[in-house]
Write a protein that holds these residues in place. Sequence first.
Motif, short mmCIF file in Angstrom:
data_model
loop_
_atom_site.label_atom_id
_atom_site.label_comp_id
_atom_site.label_asym_id
_atom_site.label_seq_id
_atom_site.Cartn_x
_atom_site.Cartn_y
_atom_site.Cartn_z
N GLY A 97 0.80 -1.21 0.00
CA GLY A 97 0.00 0.00 0.00
C GLY A 97 0.84 1.27 0.00
O GLY A 97 1.99 1.27 0.45
N HIS A 98 0.23 2.36 -0.47
CA HIS A 98 0.98 3.59 -0.73
C HIS A 98 1.58 4.18 0.54
O HIS A 98 2.77 4.50 0.59
CB HIS A 98 0.07 4.60 -1.41
CG HIS A 98 0.79 5.74 -2.03
ND1 HIS A 98 1.77 5.56 -3.00
CD2 HIS A 98 0.72 7.08 -1.82
CE1 HIS A 98 2.25 6.75 -3.35
NE2 HIS A 98 1.64 7.67 -2.66
N ARG A 99 0.78 4.33 1.60
CA ARG A 99 1.30 4.96 2.81
C ARG A 99 2.36 4.09 3.48
O ARG A 99 3.40 4.57 3.91
CB ARG A 99 0.16 5.23 3.79
CG ARG A 99 0.65 6.02 5.01
CD ARG A 99 -0.34 6.05 6.15
NE ARG A 99 0.29 6.61 7.32
CZ ARG A 99 -0.09 6.37 8.57
NH1 ARG A 99 -1.12 5.56 8.81
NH2 ARG A 99 0.54 6.91 9.58
N LEU A 100 2.10 2.79 3.56
CA LEU A 100 3.07 1.89 4.18
C LEU A 100 4.37 1.88 3.40
O LEU A 100 5.46 1.90 3.97
CB LEU A 100 2.47 0.48 4.27
CG LEU A 100 3.37 -0.60 4.88
CD1 LEU A 100 3.82 -0.21 6.28
CD2 LEU A 100 2.64 -1.94 4.91
N SER A 101 4.28 1.87 2.08
CA SER A 101 5.47 1.89 1.24
C SER A 101 6.27 3.17 1.45
O SER A 101 7.50 3.14 1.59
CB SER A 101 5.07 1.75 -0.23
OG SER A 101 6.21 1.80 -1.06
N THR A 102 5.58 4.31 1.51
CA THR A 102 6.27 5.59 1.73
C THR A 102 6.92 5.63 3.10
O THR A 102 8.04 6.13 3.26
CB THR A 102 5.28 6.76 1.59
OG1 THR A 102 4.70 6.74 0.28
CG2 THR A 102 5.97 8.10 1.82
#
Length: 542
Positions: free
Chosen positions: A145-150
């Motif tokens: 997911g985007h937030r976890l990846s960031t």
Amino acid sequence: MTPETSFALIFSVATAVAILVRRLRMPYTVALVVVGLTLGTLRIVEAPHLTQELLFAVLLPGLLFEAAFNLDMREFWHNRGAIGALAIPGVVVAIGLTAVIVTPVMGLLGLDPTFTWRSGLVFGALIAATDPIAVVALFKQLNVGHRLSTLVEGESLLNDGTSVVFFTLILAYVGGAATSAGSLALQFVTIVGGGAALGAAVGYVASQVTKRVDEPLIEITLTMIAAYGSFAVAEQFHFSGVIATVAAGMVCGTLGWQTGMSPSTKLAVESFWDYVAFALNSVVFMLIGFEVRAEILFASSALIGVAYVGALLARLGVVAATAVILRPTSERLPSRWIAVLTWGGLRGALSMVLALALPTGFPHRAQLITMTFGVVLLSLLLQGITMSRLLLVLGIVRERGDEHLSERARHELRLSDAALRELEEMGRRHLAHPRVLEGIRARVEARRGAARERLEVLHQADESLRQEEAISVVRRLLVVERRDVREAAAEGSVSRVVADAMTADVDDRLARLESRAFDAPESLISAGDDPVVPTVRPGGQA
């Protein structure tokens, strides 16, 4: 074997691995380590050694810049508290916890009663950082997911630099240098702050020059200068080259990318850095495998086991403590993410190079090198191979068979709509005979209908697919809502009080979405009837 021949062979093997790994459920970088370890053990190839000069002069700047250049700065800024907590105080706590866990256990188990607290601190500093090369490459493969990846990428980029600084300071302290807590803190701020300021300045200058030229080759060269120049200049002034390169990449990836590059240049720059990341990752992970000697690690398996468990427990303590601290804030971490951030704390080439750079004659040097190499190898192989399964078990990602079919059907719908619009334009401009256009239009509409039917069948058969799509749609709407509120506040059309309150409300709903704390994703779209600002009474008092 000459260095030229070795590197040619490494790239040949890396290309073969990249082709084969497409058929396996294994991250490409982990497969490279396995192949490098096998070739190194069999002594088939005599590869160049992974030295500090090679890592710092050639490999690390390019990898760091590419990751920072492609980082989503909006998401990074939104998670700056969590990223900063993990990358600065988190590294300090991880070093201390590792020493507290490993040092006494070594004595209790009789592995090495002479292993002192000072050696434990040095080992903690060696493996405190989650290596950005390993983590970024792995999470790109897993498509989290985007937030976890960031969050993972941002932390790994920053703690790589801070861990090098802390390692240097701890090594000086252990070596008997006259230091105090205040002087160590001042040195840390100077080295990190100086690197960040210098890197940002280099990135700004490169971005300003980019705005004034429109030549892809020159603009690609400017990004290369920003990546390697910022690192070299920062090291020359005894600042953190790692932090400088990260700062330069962030500035070039926002200011230079958004305002200075034409669409054709963006495509060229993106393609160039994608290849650089592939090439450098191939070299780094192959060399990690070549550097490790399996027979030495097997002989020290008990020692490595204690070191690995101690490092993993220290990582868990840091992540769990950060999650507790952030719980009352808009950056709170879903409980399932604690396991992912802990298990995703892989170690890599930087830890190995720092271990090899320990001074000759340093107490327990050979032992520290063995422990570090073992922890790196275990984290890459054990955690790297099982990460996808962990994400599936926790429900953070899902099997993508039906999802891929759904994505393809939706894309075919978009292509069909674009084709129909183009046929309409061609007919309006009389570019072809109407009967020809009509025949082709019938084929396109048939394709469109088939794609719509497949999409409908998939949605009727899979409730989880509908749920995931709803979550994706709601996430996108909330991100757009937050962006629009910020832009309205910047324009002055919404007061700062209202904007802050509305942003906090959106952040709360995003956190609930990521942690699956909802009855239905649609319920997180605000109905507009909840008070989000303080009520102001006549007279101006709230």
